[in-house]
Design a protein around this motif. Sequence first.
Motif, short mmCIF file in Angstrom:
data_model
loop_
_atom_site.label_atom_id
_atom_site.label_comp_id
_atom_site.label_asym_id
_atom_site.label_seq_id
_atom_site.Cartn_x
_atom_site.Cartn_y
_atom_site.Cartn_z
N LEU A 133 0.86 -1.19 0.00
CA LEU A 133 0.00 0.00 0.00
C LEU A 133 0.89 1.23 0.00
O LEU A 133 1.81 1.35 0.81
CB LEU A 133 -0.91 0.03 1.23
N GLU A 134 0.59 2.14 -0.91
CA GLU A 134 1.32 3.41 -0.99
C GLU A 134 0.33 4.55 -0.79
O GLU A 134 -0.67 4.63 -1.50
CB GLU A 134 2.00 3.53 -2.35
N VAL A 135 0.58 5.39 0.20
CA VAL A 135 -0.31 6.53 0.47
C VAL A 135 0.47 7.81 0.23
O VAL A 135 1.52 8.04 0.85
CB VAL A 135 -0.84 6.50 1.91
N ASN A 136 -0.04 8.65 -0.67
CA ASN A 136 0.59 9.93 -0.99
C ASN A 136 -0.09 11.05 -0.19
O ASN A 136 -1.32 11.17 -0.20
CB ASN A 136 0.49 10.21 -2.48
N PHE A 137 0.72 11.86 0.47
CA PHE A 137 0.20 12.95 1.29
C PHE A 137 0.19 14.25 0.49
O PHE A 137 1.11 14.51 -0.29
CB PHE A 137 1.07 13.12 2.54
#
Length: 236
Positions: free
Chosen positions: A60-64
């Motif tokens: 999982l990759e979460v971009n802020f």
Amino acid sequence: MKTSRVSFAAAVAAGAVLVLSGTAFAHVGVQPVGEAAKGGYATLNFKVPNERDNASTTQLEVNFPVDQPLTSVMPQEIPGWTSNVEKTKLDKPLTVHGKQVNEVVTKVTWSGGKIEPGKFQQFPVSVGKLPDNADQMVFKAIQTYDNNEVVRWIEETKAGAAEPQNPAPVLKLTAAKAADDHHDDDKSAAAAKDDKGHDEAAKSTTDTTARALGIAGIVVGLGGIAFGVASRRRAS
């Protein structure tokens, strides 16, 4: 015949509800633990369901959002998973809550674990300070399966439009706690302290009175004993 039609219609309606519910809950989403107040700190849970029957989620990759910079992002340790926090240097420093910021967190990636079919995983993150001039934050997420399939949850929902097929997780921010609330808390604490002081003083006074009465009783008792002994001697 009429009963059969009614039963069939009910079954179709129930099936539609299940399908719609499954679709709604299948999205990668974000929810705060408690509240996510503007200008404060919060713990966020990124919930990731596995939508496939024949593959497992492995990353999982979460971009802020860079336009809403967060200077503090700390992922919670999850057994079997490894987290990696990426920061980016800013070409032009930003002023966040009265302080100059030269770098911000832009991405957190979890890998090494596995979300099997029919299951979900939550990825908790402590963040702050949240923006004080916005009502929400949009986090674009990328979900990767072990069959190399990649699902991009990056579409933003437009006002008045239907929800897109792959909506990005959206965090709703609540109103910041007013300064008056802090004053009320201080007053409440002071009042509680005063009440405690009064209670302790009253208790002390009660204890002193009880001790005085006890001593007086002992003196009276001793006096009675002495009087009795003297009377016996005179009688003898």
